[in-house]
Design a protein around this motif. Structure first.
Motif, mmCIF file in Angstrom:
data_model
loop_
_atom_site.group_PDB
_atom_site.id
_atom_site.type_symbol
_atom_site.label_atom_id
_atom_site.label_comp_id
_atom_site.label_asym_id
_atom_site.label_seq_id
_atom_site.Cartn_x
_atom_site.Cartn_y
_atom_site.Cartn_z
ATOM 1 N N ASP A 23 40.821 36.464 28.599
ATOM 2 C CA ASP A 23 40.849 36.309 30.051
ATOM 3 C C ASP A 23 42.209 36.699 30.639
ATOM 4 O OD1 ASP A 23 38.219 35.450 29.981
ATOM 5 O OD2 ASP A 23 38.728 33.316 30.104
ATOM 6 N N VAL A 24 43.294 36.289 29.982
ATOM 7 C CA VAL A 24 44.630 36.645 30.463
ATOM 8 C C VAL A 24 44.813 38.159 30.458
ATOM 9 C CG1 VAL A 24 47.087 36.564 29.829
ATOM 10 C CG2 VAL A 24 45.754 34.456 29.918
ATOM 11 N N ARG A 25 44.262 38.804 29.434
ATOM 12 C CA ARG A 25 44.382 40.268 29.337
ATOM 13 C C ARG A 25 43.300 41.000 30.129
ATOM 14 N NH1 ARG A 25 47.129 42.021 23.775
ATOM 15 N NH2 ARG A 25 46.316 44.005 24.504
ATOM 16 N N ARG A 26 42.438 40.240 30.784
ATOM 17 C CA ARG A 26 41.351 40.784 31.604
ATOM 18 C C ARG A 26 40.440 41.728 30.820
ATOM 19 N NH1 ARG A 26 43.461 41.096 37.693
ATOM 20 N NH2 ARG A 26 44.757 39.250 37.589
ATOM 21 N N VAL A 27 40.102 41.298 29.614
ATOM 22 C CA VAL A 27 39.201 42.067 28.751
ATOM 23 C C VAL A 27 37.761 41.714 29.113
ATOM 24 C CG1 VAL A 27 38.456 42.436 26.366
ATOM 25 C CG2 VAL A 27 40.889 42.153 26.890
ATOM 26 N N ASP A 28 36.950 42.723 29.280
ATOM 27 C CA ASP A 28 35.527 42.532 29.553
ATOM 28 C C ASP A 28 34.829 42.187 28.233
ATOM 29 O OD1 ASP A 28 33.081 42.600 30.970
ATOM 30 O OD2 ASP A 28 32.768 44.683 30.380
ATOM 31 N N TYR A 29 34.095 41.075 28.205
ATOM 32 C CA TYR A 29 33.390 40.686 26.986
ATOM 33 C C TYR A 29 32.127 39.926 27.328
ATOM 34 C CZ TYR A 29 35.611 36.080 27.685
ATOM 35 O OH TYR A 29 36.036 34.884 28.200
ATOM 36 N N ARG A 33 29.942 46.311 24.207
ATOM 37 C CA ARG A 33 31.122 45.590 24.703
ATOM 38 C C ARG A 33 31.533 44.571 23.657
ATOM 39 N NH1 ARG A 33 28.751 43.454 30.140
ATOM 40 N NH2 ARG A 33 30.105 41.727 29.631
ATOM 41 N N LYS A 90 39.136 32.979 23.974
ATOM 42 C CA LYS A 90 38.662 33.369 25.303
ATOM 43 C C LYS A 90 39.815 33.410 26.292
ATOM 44 C CE LYS A 90 35.129 31.478 27.077
ATOM 45 N NZ LYS A 90 34.162 30.470 27.538
#
Length: 96
Positions: free
Chosen positions: A38-44, A18, A34
């Motif tokens: 978070d706005v793009r809802r990316v898993d990290y 990831r 970050k």
């Protein structure tokens, strides 16, 4: 398709499964990167270097630099202190 790992084999530091972000809460650029994720809802995975300072060696080994944030993508590409535009372009190329 991800390579098959032997039981108990740890993921490679330079090719995480990831997106991995090395940063610290006191770092404005880290908070900004970050926020984009978070706005793009990316898993990290977030590695807080203030809480785990020994892990800073990982980020430096990958990039040869001591600056943060360091973002390491599953394809092995790394971004160091990216602008919002650079980060968004990489996310777009990665389909994230």
């Amino acid at each position: 398709m991800a390579p098959v790992k032997a039981a108990g084999e740890a993921p490679s530091i330079d090719r995480p499964e990831r997106l991995t972000v090395y940063g610290a809460e006191w770092c404005r650029d880290c908070r900004r990167s970050k926020a984009v994720l978070d706005v793009r809802r990316v898993d990290y995975v977030y590695v807080d270097l203030a809480a785990h300072p020994a892990r800073a060696d990982e980020a430096e080994a990958l990039t040869g630099r001591k600056t943060i944030p360091v973002l390491v993508f599953p394809d092995g590409e790394q971004l160091v202190e990216p602008t919002n535009a650079e980060l968004c372009a990489k996310l777009d190329r990665s389909g994230l």
